[in-house]
Write an enzyme that holds these catalytic residues in place. Structure first.
Site: not given
Ligand code: GAR
Length: 203
Positions: A110, A112
């Protein structure tokens, strides 16, 4: 050597998925191949990114299943039918059960958008993470790639990178900087590291 089959689970824009797809093109990710993208949102732009790259997509929405167990059973069946070796959560906004995660020890990654153990766990996702970091007034934040276990954001940390918080930052500006300077670099690197380890172990 065999390449690891990677499935990427997404819910939104899919910029981290794009970073993985680009890494395959540019030769940063060579030990693994993205063979399946699963979204839990039917209108996720990540699905378009996958389709543009010629990668098979599936949509599995929670409301189509009576409960979490049935939803996850569908995920498991797609993953096993496709012979997936490594699962990457790239902006996947669901917490997977212990029943699911225990099937794939050290085979789920994952990304984060903070330096775990700061601003992580249940309720910390997407922009909320950056809102919390700005509210706390930290001067440095970053991103973490970790293995996924039954504790939300609690699995073994693989890679981390710090990113400065700058005066005038909004959650959106900070999110973008963390993506550019950390997430899009770390996630492909981690995918390569784990894919290589998985396929080397077969020799
Ligand atoms: C990213 O910043 C990722 O790290 C975060 O959501 C965003 C998704 O962007 N994930 C979380 O917060 C999980 N806990 P993306 O769809 O453009 O990759």
């Amino acid at each position: 050597m065999r390449t690891a089959k990677i499935a990427v689970l997404v819910s939104g824009g899919g910029t981290n998925l794009q970073a993985l797809l680009d890494a395959e093109q540019s030769g940063i990710l060579t030990s693994g191949r993205i063979t399946l993208v699963i979204s839990d949102k039917e209108n996720a732009y990540a699905l378009t990114r996958a389709a543009n790259a010629g990668v098979r997509t599936e949509t599995v929405t929670k409301r189509d299943y009576p409960d979490k167990k049935a939803f996850e059973a569908r995920l498991v069946s797609l993953l096993s039918d496709a012979g997936i070796d490594l699962i990457i959560l790239a902006g996947f906004m669901r917490i997977l059960s212990a029943d699911f995660t225990s099937r794939y020890p050290k085979r789920i990654l994952n990304v984060h958008p903070a330096l775990i153990p700061s601003f992580c766990g249940e309720g910390f996702y997407g922009l909320r993470v950056h809102e919390a970091a700005l509210k706390k007034g930290v001067k440095v934040t970053g991103a973490t790639v970790h293995f996924v276990n039954e504790i939300p954001d609690g699995g073994e940390i693989l890679l981390q990178k710090a990113v400065d918080v700058l005066p005038g930052d909004t959650p959106e500006i900070l999110q973008r900087r963390v993506m550019e300077q950390a997430e899009w670099i770390l996630l492909p690197r981690a995918a390569e590291l784990v894919s290589r380890a998985l396929t080397e172990n077969e020799q």
